[in-house]
Design an enzyme around this catalytic site. Structure first.
Site, PDB file in Angstrom:
ATOM      1  N   ARG A  83       2.866   8.765  -9.934  1.00 55.07           N
ATOM      2  CA  ARG A  83       3.317   8.592  -8.553  1.00 55.07           C
ATOM      3  C   ARG A  83       3.302   7.125  -8.127  1.00 55.07           C
ATOM      4  NH1 ARG A  83      -1.461  11.328  -8.732  1.00 55.07           N
ATOM      5  NH2 ARG A  83      -3.271  10.681  -7.486  1.00 55.07           N
ATOM      6  N   HIS A  97      -3.774   2.524   0.072  1.00 60.03           N
ATOM      7  CA  HIS A  97      -4.704   3.032   1.095  1.00 60.03           C
ATOM      8  C   HIS A  97      -6.026   2.316   0.885  1.00 60.03           C
ATOM      9  CE1 HIS A  97      -6.468   5.316  -2.198  1.00 60.03           C
ATOM     10  NE2 HIS A  97      -5.266   5.755  -2.485  1.00 60.03           N
ATOM     11  N   THR A 123      -2.468   8.409  -2.100  1.00 55.66           N
ATOM     12  CA  THR A 123      -1.765   7.537  -3.043  1.00 55.66           C
ATOM     13  C   THR A 123      -0.247   7.635  -2.945  1.00 55.66           C
ATOM     14  OG1 THR A 123      -3.610   7.588  -4.563  1.00 55.66           O
ATOM     15  CG2 THR A 123      -1.455   7.094  -5.505  1.00 55.66           C
TER      16      THR A 123
HETATM   17 ZN   LIG Z   1      -4.390   5.864  -4.245  1.00 54.91          ZN
END
Ligand SMILES: [Zn+2]
Length: 566
Positions: free
Chosen positions: A179, A354, A95
């Site tokens: 994040r 991703h 991530t």
């Molecule tokens: Zn992710």
């Protein structure tokens, strides 16, 4: 209970499941066909608001699998410029690195975000694991109780660049994960929020805006009341099968409906409701800040985390993911309608950080080849024991890692010669392991040039090179064989994952849309590092040559020259 009474109850439950969740009910937009573009006249000049959306773990495979069923936001975006084969080209498909490429236009080798976590043996605290979006200098002892920060991101995002060029520009980010928001938003965020525990939070010392306070109040009420499950779309019926994950406990996945028990914030997080809440907050911020109506173009980054939490908890091919695909499409449709109603000239890019891979147990049940869980021999403890015994070294903390693949570190107190022999012995041990495809030392990676050219032709070593940044990377790097899932044992909340160097984890859709644009589809491989240069060109932001790893994609299907290269 009579059959009739049961039928009425079932009908009532189904009606409840279809009813908008409490959070979204407050401001349900006027219903219009979400897929329909609101304006036929092509917009002129740079868009006033860039909306960059990352759908966490939204693989190119998921997009292709469900594309014919989308009727909402994803259907609308799929009428713009469609690149079905975008690449998060690097090997560590997690991530944090993935989000770091989207708005910087650079691979993790340059963003510095090589993984979600790395080991830094020089940090003062006992636990040497460092989280990509923390300020470890501010954390006393426990990385689980970190102070969120974007300090590890080495480069500016598009929002940072735009703000540096035109200070009136606003840069805003919202996500289900810190994040996600920080790596897309960057260093100069006017507002930034992410889901934390049971509501939205921000950077340390920043008071919540009225929009976030109101959203949190609504979420509190929704969490307290709980909610019934979602109805299963008819087209999900084939996926609605229980798959045993753990025979001993009888734990299965595949048939979930996301019933929300009162107060269960973890269940809320791993459900379509998290994305709906994130988009609600994004909508409120657009309205409150009048984004897209200021003196300069604004940037809104939105990272939707539910697909990832669902993929980890239930895999990618069950009823749970099918319901999520329907709900995500619907929530995105409502979000775009809300933006239309603000009468903003906005442009959207949607991609993913991703891809993803299903759980080995379901792939096995479907007799698909070569999916298996990683063996314990790949864990740092087992590797330390094997290498320590071979070399006569204390195995405790000899080799460190964040899991069963990727970066591995060697104890830093060893002499350089000892360190070299540990790396050699570990690689020799791993070379005998059939679950390992290739290992690379840091010095081998450092000596390689950065890969260029079409990402589907990159070697495994080149993929690892794009994930290599010496100050954060390990002493050696392990790429597992195709189909080996780096979870040793699956359990509730965590049965499947991503993070490999293989294309099921690298390939993601890239969709660009703006009202009135002529849509087209380009099946050739492109990269997520192409997004920032493309957006920069779209808004007319001049950036010095050589800044980006990616290139501008010409979104004008006509004779235009958006990228200035013709
Ligand atoms: Zn992710």
């Amino acid at each position: 209970m009579s059959v009739r009474a049961k039928t009425i109850l079932l009908a009532a439950a189904a009606a409840l499941a279809l009813a908008p969740f409490a959070v979204q009910a407050r401001r349900a937009p006027v219903r219009a066909p979400a897929a329909a573009a609101p304006a036929a006249v092509p917009a002129k000049g740079p868009p006033r608001l860039i909306v960059a959306i990352a759908v966490d773990q939204f693989s190119a495979d998921l997009f292709a699998q469900y594309r014919s069923h989308y009727t909402g936001g994803l259907a609308r975006l799929a009428k713009g410029a469609v690149f079905p084969s975008g690449y998060q080209s690097h090997s560590a498909t997690e991530t944090c690195p993935g989000h770091s490429t989207i708005m910087t236009g650079m691979h993790p080798a340059r963003t510095g975000i090589i993984a979600n976590n790395w080991i830094d043996q020089s940090v003062a605290r006992a636990n040497k694991q460092v989280y990509c979006a923390e300020d470890e200098s501010k954390t006393a002892a426990n990385p689980k109780d970190y102070v969120a920060s974007v300090s590890h991101l080495l480069v500016p995002t598009l929002g940072d660049r735009l703000k540096a060029a035109i200070p009136a520009s606003r840069n805003v980010a919202v996500s289900g994960k810190d994040r996600g928001a920080l790596m897309m938003g960057g260093h100069t965020l006017d507002e930034v929020y992410w889901w934390k525990g049971r509501g939205f939070s921000s950077l340390e010392g920043r008071p919540l805006s009225a929009s976030a306070v109101n959203e949190n109040k609504a979420l509190d009420a929704a969490l307290a009341s709980g909610a019934p499950g979602f109805a299963l779309p008819a087209w999900c019926a084939a996926q609605d099968r229980a798959v045993p994950v753990d025979a001993a406990s009888g734990f299965t996945v595949g048939t979930g409906r996301y019933v929300l028990k009162s107060g269960d914030s973890n269940a809320f997080r791993a459900s379509p409701r998290l994305d709906r809440a994130t988009l609600d907050l994004a909508t409120e911020l657009v309205r409150a800040m009048k984004l897209g109506k200021g003196a300069a173009p604004d940037v809104l980054s939105v990272s939707l985390s539910a697909t990832d939490y669902i993929g980890h908890a239930y895999g990618t091919e069950g009823a749970e993911m099918c319901i999520q695909m329907q709900q995500l499409d619907a929530a995105l449709g409502d979000f775009l309608i809300a933006l239309d109603q603000e009468k903003i000239d906005y442009a959207v890019v949607l991609t993913a950080d991703h891809g993803g891979f299903d759980l080995p147990e379901r792939l096995d049940a479907q007799a698909l080849p070569a999916a298996q869980r990683a063996g314990e021999a790949l864990l740092p403890e087992a590797l330390s024991a094997a290498v320590g015994a071979k070399l006569g070294l204390d195995p405790k903390g000899l080799i460190l890692s964040d899991g069963a693949s990727g970066d591995y570190w060697v104890r830093r107190e060893l002499t350089p010669a000892q360190k070299d022999s540990v790396i050699s012995a570990a690689r020799a041990e791993l070379a005998l392991n059939k679950q390992v495809s290739v290992t690379l030392s840091a010095s081998e990676l450092a000596a390689m040039p950065m890969p260029t050219g079409s990402p589907e032709t990159w070697s495994l070593a080149q993929r690892a090179r794009a994930s290599f940044y010496a100050p954060h990377s390990g002493d050696f790097y392990v790429i597992l064989a195709r189909g080996v899932v780096p979870i040793v044992k699956g359990g509730p909340g965590y049965v499947a994952t991503h993070g490999s160097a293989w294309d099921y984890d690298r390939r993601v859709p890239m969709l660009f849309w703006r009202a009135g644009m002529a849509g087209f589809e380009q099946p050739s491989p492109v990269e997520t590092v192409d997004i920032a240069p493309t957006l920069a060109a779209w808004i007319g932001l001049a950036v010095p040559a050589g800044t980006f790893d990616g290139r501008c994609l010409d979104l004008d299907s006509g004779p235009g020259d958006m990228c200035g290269t013709k």
